[in-house]
Design a protein around this motif. Structure first.
Motif, PDB file in Angstrom:
ATOM      1  N   GLU A 155       0.833  -1.211   0.000  1.00  0.00           N
ATOM      2  CA  GLU A 155       0.000   0.000   0.000  1.00  0.00           C
ATOM      3  C   GLU A 155       0.865   1.258   0.000  1.00  0.00           C
ATOM      4  O   GLU A 155       0.715   2.144  -0.831  1.00  0.00           O
ATOM      5  N   TYR A 159       0.916   3.887  -3.257  1.00  0.00           N
ATOM      6  CA  TYR A 159      -0.067   4.972  -3.250  1.00  0.00           C
ATOM      7  C   TYR A 159       0.489   6.380  -3.490  1.00  0.00           C
ATOM      8  O   TYR A 159      -0.234   7.229  -4.024  1.00  0.00           O
ATOM      9  N   TYR A 162      -0.105   6.653  -7.056  1.00  0.00           N
ATOM     10  CA  TYR A 162      -1.526   6.792  -7.415  1.00  0.00           C
ATOM     11  C   TYR A 162      -1.899   8.274  -7.330  1.00  0.00           C
ATOM     12  O   TYR A 162      -2.636   8.792  -8.164  1.00  0.00           O
ATOM     13  N   ASN A 177      -2.396  -4.814 -10.423  1.00  0.00           N
ATOM     14  CA  ASN A 177      -2.080  -6.032  -9.659  1.00  0.00           C
ATOM     15  C   ASN A 177      -0.600  -6.307  -9.849  1.00  0.00           C
ATOM     16  O   ASN A 177      -0.043  -6.040 -10.904  1.00  0.00           O
ATOM     17  N   GLU A 203      -0.933  -9.148  -5.258  1.00  0.00           N
ATOM     18  CA  GLU A 203      -1.656  -8.116  -4.498  1.00  0.00           C
ATOM     19  C   GLU A 203      -2.258  -7.135  -5.489  1.00  0.00           C
ATOM     20  O   GLU A 203      -1.561  -6.594  -6.352  1.00  0.00           O
ATOM     21  N   HIS A 205      -4.392  -3.618  -6.197  1.00  0.00           N
ATOM     22  CA  HIS A 205      -4.633  -2.297  -5.588  1.00  0.00           C
ATOM     23  C   HIS A 205      -5.422  -1.468  -6.593  1.00  0.00           C
ATOM     24  O   HIS A 205      -4.928  -1.186  -7.688  1.00  0.00           O
ATOM     25  N   THR A 206      -6.643  -1.117  -6.219  1.00  0.00           N
ATOM     26  CA  THR A 206      -7.524  -0.429  -7.173  1.00  0.00           C
ATOM     27  C   THR A 206      -8.096   0.846  -6.562  1.00  0.00           C
ATOM     28  O   THR A 206      -8.242   0.954  -5.341  1.00  0.00           O
ATOM     29  N   GLN A 300     -10.722   3.093  -2.333  1.00  0.00           N
ATOM     30  CA  GLN A 300      -9.705   2.095  -2.706  1.00  0.00           C
ATOM     31  C   GLN A 300      -9.982   0.706  -2.146  1.00  0.00           C
ATOM     32  O   GLN A 300     -10.617   0.551  -1.102  1.00  0.00           O
ATOM     33  N   SER A 302      -7.813  -3.249  -1.678  1.00  0.00           N
ATOM     34  CA  SER A 302      -6.621  -4.083  -1.901  1.00  0.00           C
ATOM     35  C   SER A 302      -7.020  -5.524  -1.598  1.00  0.00           C
ATOM     36  O   SER A 302      -7.893  -5.778  -0.761  1.00  0.00           O
TER      37      SER A 302
END
Length: 529
Positions: A155, A159, A162, A177, A203, A205-206, A300, A302
């Protein structure tokens, strides 16, 4: 039980496993010898010295080594994953990767290292991981000015970027991913696959513009995890929501698939899909301009599953002969063993074995033949049983004469004679049957362990019998902490596993088994890995 041995027990299990693995190696080395007459190895030397029902921890350690899944490494808590393991991981990876790409999720790769400043941005999150974070402090002989962490999860690695990449609503959703390794410096009871200091996982992460989109994806991913367990690994799981105490540190809510190991009476978290809400967006300033021109924060998720899945499969299906692999994930689904007797047409038998393998391969079945001439057929039977191959085909003089093969199932030892004429079709059907039977037997055993309780006394009684407990609960964090404190002992404390999505009807006026307050839901409780 594998996860709860003390250090001495774990070392002993490892030593036992190494010793057992060494015995098998010695047998290999004694195989074909120089100019002397070839000695055919008849003694298996492969049997397990521990039984699953009697000494689960040592049985498990032996199985994963003798089944050629792992080898112990010289750093405690780290294991070598051998090809027999990696092929299972790759089959699951292939399935999952295709499915997430249908959801427009893209693969990427972020670095292994994390700077301390970034790691500590989200306080709750890092507090959850702090004891397990490994740090790089030196480069050669020099101390680093600033130590660098090795990712326990990504994370905080991902991030900040992001925040850089997401500016307006057209940049959303961002769905990434990565397939990678992570390091969590576990100090208590390392167990191959289940608790290791380094493991492989994916993992995801969206980031989304709305909570509704995030909520929908959480459940879509959870369903893929259910399919990995139930359709591929033949393990029944319960889909549900974690309690506030057990959820992902820093997240909004956590959903999981929970498996259960009847032999130890322990639950095991199979995989998790988290909605992180907007907490990380706040910390990392992941903002965007929505379609009305207003500034907003992203929502978000995960989600991850790891090589732990393979350990659960070994624990649930393995027996006193070794591994039992579900056909869908076995790298070798059928092993063909020639059984020549004295004066038999050995070449004819070998040719029939080769033809059989080719026929099965052409039909899309993963088959191999074992032509090693320094081992007897009996030794080979034990060897491939230890490795868990779903079907064994034996071809001897009688089979050759009758244009048939003998098929032996690994899951229940049933023997069936099949004409060579429609071999591929019948073997395909048998593999489907074995896969289903493994799931059915596992579900039957798991269901037999489920106990519904309504009072504290019933709860303690069920816990003593190593049950998977379903109880009415008031859903209060303090009550869960109290249950943990009151059940602490040698076996470890009891905690909530999940509140199932499939909720039985709560009777009117139902009270919490632990507090006596009005119950709001049914929740699964138990000891866990």
């Amino acid at each position: 039980m594998a996860g709860g041995e003390d250090k001495k027990e774990t070392k002993k299990a490892g030593a036992e496993a190494k010793k057992a693995g060494g015995g098998a190696k010695k047998a290999n080395a004694n195989g074909g010898g120089g100019g002397k007459k070839k000695e055919v190895k008849k003694e298996t030397g492969l049997g397990l010295s521990n039984k699953k029902d009697e000494n689960f921890g040592e049985w498990y350690s032996e199985v994963v080594v003798n089944g050629e899944m792992i080898e112990y490494y010289d750093i405690s808590g780290c294991y070598i994953l051998r090809p027999w393991t990696m092929s299972i991981w790759e089959i699951m990876q292939e399935f999952f990767d295709v499915e997430i790409k249908k959801m427009k999720i893209k693969n990427c790769y972020f670095p292994l290292f994390v700077s301390p400043g970034v790691l500590q941005r989200e306080k709750d999150h890092i507090e959850g991981f702090a004891p397990e974070v490994a740090w790089v402090t030196k480069s050669g002989e020099s101390d680093l000015e600033v130590p660098i962490a090795i990712r326990p999860t990504s994370e905080t690695v991902m991030y900040p970027y992001y925040s850089k990449w997401i500016r307006g609503h057209r940049d959303l959703p961002l769905k990434l991913n990565q397939w990678c390794n992570v390091v969590r410096w576990e100090f208590s009871n390392p167990t191959p696959f289940i608790r290791s200091r380094e493991f492989l996982w994916q993992e995801g992460h969206t980031a989304f513009a709305t909570k509704a989109e995030a909520d929908e994806e959480v459940l879509q991913i959870l369903e893929l995890y259910r399919r990995i367990y139930e359709e591929y690994l033949a393990i029944p799981v319960i889909k549900g929501k974690k309690s506030e105490l057990e959820k992902f540190a820093g997240g909004l809510y956590t959903t999981s698939v929970e498996a259960f190991v009847p032999n130890t009476g322990r639950g095991i978290q199979g995989a998790t899909s988290h909605c992180l809400g907007q907490n990380f967006a706040k910390m990392f300033e992941i903002n965007f301009e929505n379609d009305k021109g207003e500034k907003a924060m992203v929502w978000q998720n995960s989600w991850a599953y790891s090589t732990r899945t393979i350990g659960v499969m070994v624990m649930v299906h393995g027996d006193d002969k070794g591994l039992v692999l579900p056909p869908k994930v076995a790298s070798v689904q059928v092993i063909v063993v020639p059984v020549p007797y004295k004066d038999a047409d050995t070449q004819g038998i070998f040719d029939a074995c080769t033809t059989t393998v080719n026929t099965l391969n052409d039909a899309g079945i993963r088959a191999e033949a074992d032509f090693r001439d320094n081992y007897s057929p009996g030794w080979k039977y034990s060897h491939w049983e230890m490795k868990g191959v779903p079907l064994r085909i034996e071809i001897g003089p009688k089979d050759l004469a009758n244009s048939q093969v003998r098929v032996v199932r690994r899951d229940n030892s049933a023997k069936i004679d099949i004409p060579m004429a429609n071999l591929a079709e019948q073997v395909k059907d048998l593999l489907v049957t074995v896969q289903q039977n493994l799931y059915d037997v596992a579900k039957q055993k798991r269901d037999a362990c489920v106990q519904i309780v309504r009072t504290w006394d019933e709860f303690i009684d069920a816990l003593g019998q190593r049950k998977l407990i379903l109880a009415p609960w008031c859903d209060e964090e303090e009550v869960e902490k109290d249950v943990k404190a009151r059940t602490k002992g040698e076996m470890g404390a009891c905690k909530t596993l999940c509140s199932p999505f499939d909720q039985p009807k709560l009777p009117e006026g139902a009270l919490c088994f632990a507090s006596g307050k009005p119950a709001t839901k049914w929740t699964y409780w138990g000891r866990s890995y």
